[in-house]
Design a protein around this motif. Sequence first.
Motif, PDB file in Angstrom:
ATOM      1  N   LEU A 170       1.096  -1.392  -0.013  1.00  0.00           N
ATOM      2  CA  LEU A 170       0.014  -0.016  -0.114  1.00  0.00           C
ATOM      3  C   LEU A 170       0.659   1.230   0.012  1.00  0.00           C
ATOM      4  CD1 LEU A 170      -3.066  -0.456   2.244  1.00  0.00           C
ATOM      5  CD2 LEU A 170      -2.743  -0.671  -0.139  1.00  0.00           C
ATOM      6  N   ALA A 171       1.949   1.269   0.664  1.00  0.00           N
ATOM      7  CA  ALA A 171       3.001   2.447   0.635  1.00  0.00           C
ATOM      8  C   ALA A 171       3.482   2.700  -0.650  1.00  0.00           C
ATOM      9  CB  ALA A 171       4.110   2.230   1.507  1.00  0.00           C
ATOM     10  N   LEU A 172       3.709   1.607  -1.516  1.00  0.00           N
ATOM     11  CA  LEU A 172       4.070   1.904  -2.809  1.00  0.00           C
ATOM     12  C   LEU A 172       2.999   2.330  -3.780  1.00  0.00           C
ATOM     13  CD1 LEU A 172       6.186  -1.554  -3.312  1.00  0.00           C
ATOM     14  CD2 LEU A 172       6.919   1.049  -2.872  1.00  0.00           C
ATOM     15  N   GLY A 230       2.050   5.969  -2.691  1.00  0.00           N
ATOM     16  CA  GLY A 230       3.176   6.795  -3.062  1.00  0.00           C
ATOM     17  C   GLY A 230       3.647   7.754  -1.612  1.00  0.00           C
ATOM     18  N   LYS A 231       4.470   8.593  -1.819  1.00  0.00           N
ATOM     19  CA  LYS A 231       5.065   9.233  -0.640  1.00  0.00           C
ATOM     20  C   LYS A 231       4.203  10.540  -0.005  1.00  0.00           C
ATOM     21  CE  LYS A 231       9.797   8.564  -2.783  1.00  0.00           C
ATOM     22  NZ  LYS A 231      10.905   9.087  -3.217  1.00  0.00           N
ATOM     23  N   ARG A 232       4.127  10.735   0.994  1.00  0.00           N
ATOM     24  CA  ARG A 232       3.669  12.134   1.616  1.00  0.00           C
ATOM     25  C   ARG A 232       4.066  13.189   0.996  1.00  0.00           C
ATOM     26  NH1 ARG A 232       4.204  10.796   7.650  1.00  0.00           N
ATOM     27  NH2 ARG A 232       6.010   9.430   6.772  1.00  0.00           N
ATOM     28  N   VAL A 233       3.458  14.533   0.964  1.00  0.00           N
ATOM     29  CA  VAL A 233       4.094  15.300   0.450  1.00  0.00           C
ATOM     30  C   VAL A 233       5.100  16.097   1.398  1.00  0.00           C
ATOM     31  CG1 VAL A 233       3.369  17.902   0.018  1.00  0.00           C
ATOM     32  CG2 VAL A 233       1.790  16.438  -0.317  1.00  0.00           C
ATOM     33  N   GLY A 234       6.436  16.343   0.622  1.00  0.00           N
ATOM     34  CA  GLY A 234       7.416  16.817   1.430  1.00  0.00           C
ATOM     35  C   GLY A 234       8.128  15.526   1.983  1.00  0.00           C
ATOM     36  N   PHE A 235       8.139  14.238   1.784  1.00  0.00           N
ATOM     37  CA  PHE A 235       8.542  13.237   2.539  1.00  0.00           C
ATOM     38  C   PHE A 235       9.991  13.210   2.631  1.00  0.00           C
ATOM     39  CE2 PHE A 235      10.539   8.904   1.819  1.00  0.00           C
ATOM     40  CZ  PHE A 235      10.023   8.475   3.250  1.00  0.00           C
ATOM     41  N   ALA A 253      16.425  -1.151  10.466  1.00  0.00           N
ATOM     42  CA  ALA A 253      15.529  -1.350   9.305  1.00  0.00           C
ATOM     43  C   ALA A 253      14.446  -0.208   9.024  1.00  0.00           C
ATOM     44  CB  ALA A 253      14.746  -2.710   9.575  1.00  0.00           C
ATOM     45  N   ILE A 254      13.905   0.542  10.038  1.00  0.00           N
ATOM     46  CA  ILE A 254      13.264   1.634   9.551  1.00  0.00           C
ATOM     47  C   ILE A 254      13.874   2.676   8.828  1.00  0.00           C
ATOM     48  CG2 ILE A 254      11.811   1.096  11.645  1.00  0.00           C
ATOM     49  CD1 ILE A 254      13.063   3.702  13.084  1.00  0.00           C
ATOM     50  N   GLU A 255      15.138   2.985   8.753  1.00  0.00           N
ATOM     51  CA  GLU A 255      15.958   3.993   7.959  1.00  0.00           C
ATOM     52  C   GLU A 255      15.817   3.421   6.520  1.00  0.00           C
ATOM     53  OE1 GLU A 255      17.046   6.643   9.236  1.00  0.00           O
ATOM     54  OE2 GLU A 255      16.570   6.130  11.256  1.00  0.00           O
ATOM     55  N   LEU A 256      15.447   2.177   6.173  1.00  0.00           N
ATOM     56  CA  LEU A 256      15.437   1.929   4.633  1.00  0.00           C
ATOM     57  C   LEU A 256      14.401   2.626   3.982  1.00  0.00           C
ATOM     58  CD1 LEU A 256      15.714  -2.087   5.301  1.00  0.00           C
ATOM     59  CD2 LEU A 256      17.580  -0.483   4.783  1.00  0.00           C
ATOM     60  N   LYS A 257      13.548   3.004   4.419  1.00  0.00           N
ATOM     61  CA  LYS A 257      12.451   3.818   3.874  1.00  0.00           C
ATOM     62  C   LYS A 257      13.045   5.078   3.204  1.00  0.00           C
ATOM     63  CE  LYS A 257       9.943   6.077   7.280  1.00  0.00           C
ATOM     64  NZ  LYS A 257       8.733   6.136   8.149  1.00  0.00           N
ATOM     65  N   TYR A 258      13.999   5.498   3.895  1.00  0.00           N
ATOM     66  CA  TYR A 258      14.464   6.763   3.041  1.00  0.00           C
ATOM     67  C   TYR A 258      15.555   6.521   2.256  1.00  0.00           C
ATOM     68  CZ  TYR A 258      12.545   8.648   7.228  1.00  0.00           C
ATOM     69  OH  TYR A 258      11.561   9.047   8.395  1.00  0.00           O
ATOM     70  N   LYS A 259      16.328   5.438   2.241  1.00  0.00           N
ATOM     71  CA  LYS A 259      17.250   4.833   1.395  1.00  0.00           C
ATOM     72  C   LYS A 259      16.747   4.301  -0.007  1.00  0.00           C
ATOM     73  CE  LYS A 259      21.048   3.976   4.772  1.00  0.00           C
ATOM     74  NZ  LYS A 259      21.923   3.150   5.336  1.00  0.00           N
ATOM     75  N   TRP A 260      15.589   3.611   0.350  1.00  0.00           N
ATOM     76  CA  TRP A 260      14.902   2.964  -0.975  1.00  0.00           C
ATOM     77  C   TRP A 260      13.840   3.542  -1.440  1.00  0.00           C
ATOM     78  CZ3 TRP A 260      14.889  -2.802   1.519  1.00  0.00           C
ATOM     79  CH2 TRP A 260      16.171  -3.236   1.557  1.00  0.00           C
ATOM     80  N   GLY A 261      13.362   4.764  -0.932  1.00  0.00           N
ATOM     81  CA  GLY A 261      12.334   5.739  -1.292  1.00  0.00           C
ATOM     82  C   GLY A 261      10.978   5.164  -1.298  1.00  0.00           C
ATOM     83  N   PHE A 262      10.490   4.543  -0.356  1.00  0.00           N
ATOM     84  CA  PHE A 262       9.089   4.141  -0.237  1.00  0.00           C
ATOM     85  C   PHE A 262       8.569   4.672   1.116  1.00  0.00           C
ATOM     86  CE2 PHE A 262      11.422   0.757   2.010  1.00  0.00           C
ATOM     87  CZ  PHE A 262      10.645   0.478   3.107  1.00  0.00           C
ATOM     88  N   ASP A 263       7.460   5.316   1.243  1.00  0.00           N
ATOM     89  CA  ASP A 263       6.858   6.009   2.454  1.00  0.00           C
ATOM     90  C   ASP A 263       6.011   5.165   3.451  1.00  0.00           C
ATOM     91  OD1 ASP A 263       6.201   7.932   4.420  1.00  0.00           O
ATOM     92  OD2 ASP A 263       5.056   9.303   2.952  1.00  0.00           O
ATOM     93  N   ASP A 264       6.616   4.433   4.164  1.00  0.00           N
ATOM     94  CA  ASP A 264       6.031   3.697   5.164  1.00  0.00           C
ATOM     95  C   ASP A 264       5.953   4.558   6.300  1.00  0.00           C
ATOM     96  OD1 ASP A 264       5.059   1.656   7.086  1.00  0.00           O
ATOM     97  OD2 ASP A 264       7.086   0.797   7.305  1.00  0.00           O
ATOM     98  N   SER A 265       4.821   5.019   6.512  1.00  0.00           N
ATOM     99  CA  SER A 265       4.442   6.174   7.180  1.00  0.00           C
ATOM    100  C   SER A 265       5.034   6.051   8.884  1.00  0.00           C
ATOM    101  CB  SER A 265       2.865   6.887   7.273  1.00  0.00           C
ATOM    102  OG  SER A 265       2.622   7.093   6.048  1.00  0.00           O
ATOM    103  N   LEU A 266       4.151   5.110   9.326  1.00  0.00           N
ATOM    104  CA  LEU A 266       4.571   4.615  10.761  1.00  0.00           C
ATOM    105  C   LEU A 266       5.392   3.505  11.019  1.00  0.00           C
ATOM    106  CD1 LEU A 266       1.070   5.606  11.924  1.00  0.00           C
ATOM    107  CD2 LEU A 266       3.092   7.009  11.731  1.00  0.00           C
TER     108      LEU A 266
END
Length: 422
Positions: A195-197, A200-205, A315-328
Motif C-alpha cells: 500500500l505504501a508503494l 506513494g510518498k507523502r507531500v514533502g517526504f 531497518a526503519i531507515e530503509l524507507k529513506y534509502k529505498w524511497g518508499f513512504d511507510d509512514s509509521l
Amino acid sequence: MDQGNTAFILIAAALVLLMTPGLAFFYGGLVKAKSVISMMMLSFGAMGLIGVLWVVYGYAIAFPGSEGLVPPWSIDWSAIGLESLLEVPEGAAYPPLAFVAFQATFAIITVALVSGAIADRAKFGSWMIFAAIWATIVYFPVASWVFNFGLADDGSFAYGGWITYGMQEWFGVGAIDFAGGTAVHINAGAAALALALVLGKRVGFQKGVHVPHNPPFVLLGAGLLWFGWFGFNAGSELAADGTAALAFVNTIAAPAAALLAWLIVEKIKDGKPTSVGAASGAVAGLVAITPACASLDPIWAIVLGLLAGAVCALAIELKYKWGFDDSLDVVGIHLVGGLLGTLYLGFFASSTGLFWTGNGTQLLVQAIAAFAVLIYSFVLAYAIGWIIQKTVGFRVKNEDEVAGIDTVVHGEEGYVLEGTRA
C-alpha cells in the motif's frame, strides 16, 4: 467442559481486542495533530468491519476443518453465521464460540496494523473497501494455513493448513508459528509495503519532516499493546498451563530486551534515546517473540529481543534509502520483526532448531512459511490497492493532506481549545 480454560480464553480474547484501541493510540501519536482522528479511525473502522465479517463468513474460511491437508482456500459452509457452533459438543474442553471470539481479535488487529503505512493520506471509505477485500482473500485464508489444525487422539496432526500440517507431512516438521509471526505480522507488513508503494510518498517526504505530534499517546498505545499481547501470546495455548506460562514470561523478556537495544542504537546513532524509540523497541520485541514465545527458553527470548530491537531500529531507515513512504514503520517493525522471529526459530527452537540438532530442516520450513505469506500478501494487497486507487481513489488530494485530513474526511478536529480551533 473446563471452566478455568474457558475463562482463560475469553479473558485472552478481551486482552487482544484491547490491542486495537492501543494500536490506535500508538499510531495516532505518531502522525501530525491534524491527522490524529483519521489515523485512529482506521483502527476503529477495522474493529467494526472485520468483527462483522468474521462472524458472517471469516471464521468459516479460516477454520473449515477437514481430514488431512486442508485446501489452501476452502470454506466450511455450515459455519457461515456461526449457527453450527452454538452448541457445545460433549467432552469439549471449551465452547467453540470462545475460540471464535479469540481468533476474531487476531483478524481485527492484523488488518488494523496495515493502516500505519498509509497515515496522513488515505481516504477512510477506500481503506474500508481495502480492508474488507484483503481480509477476505488474504487474512482469512492465511489464518487457515497457519492456525487451522487438529490433533488425533495420539497427539499427532489429524488435519490442518499446509504451513503446519502440510510441511509436517512433507519435511517431517511443521513450521512453528505459535501466535502469528507469519499470519499476523509478516502478512500485515507485506500488505503495508504494497500500500505504501501504491499510494506513494507523502507531500514533502524526507527524513525529519514528519515528526510525532504526541509521544505520550505513543507510550500509552505501546503500554496497551504490551498488556494485550499477553493474551495474544499466552492465550494462543488455549489452556492455562506451563506452555502459557512460558509464553507469558517470554512476552516480558523479549520486548524488555528489545526496548533497551533500540535505545542503545538510538543513542549511538542519533545521540539521544527517545520515548518513541522506547515504545517502538518494545513493539519490535513483541512482534519478534510472537511466533517463538512457546519454543524458546527465556534466555534465548532475551537474545531474540536484543536482535529485534537493534535490527528493527536500523531497518526503519530503509524507507529513506529505498524511497518508499511507510509512514509509521509497519515494514521496519512488523515485517522485519516478524521475519526475524520466524527465522530465528529455525536456529534456536527448542529440540528442532539448527543450533540444537545440527539439522537445517526447521530453518527451511520456517523460511518457506515466511516468504510464502510475504509474497502472497504483497501481491494481492498491491493489486487490491491499485484497483481501488484507479477506480474510486485511495489517496486524498495533496492540498487536503497538507492542511490535515481530519476535517476533510471526518469533519472533526483532534484538539479544539476553548474559544479557538487548533
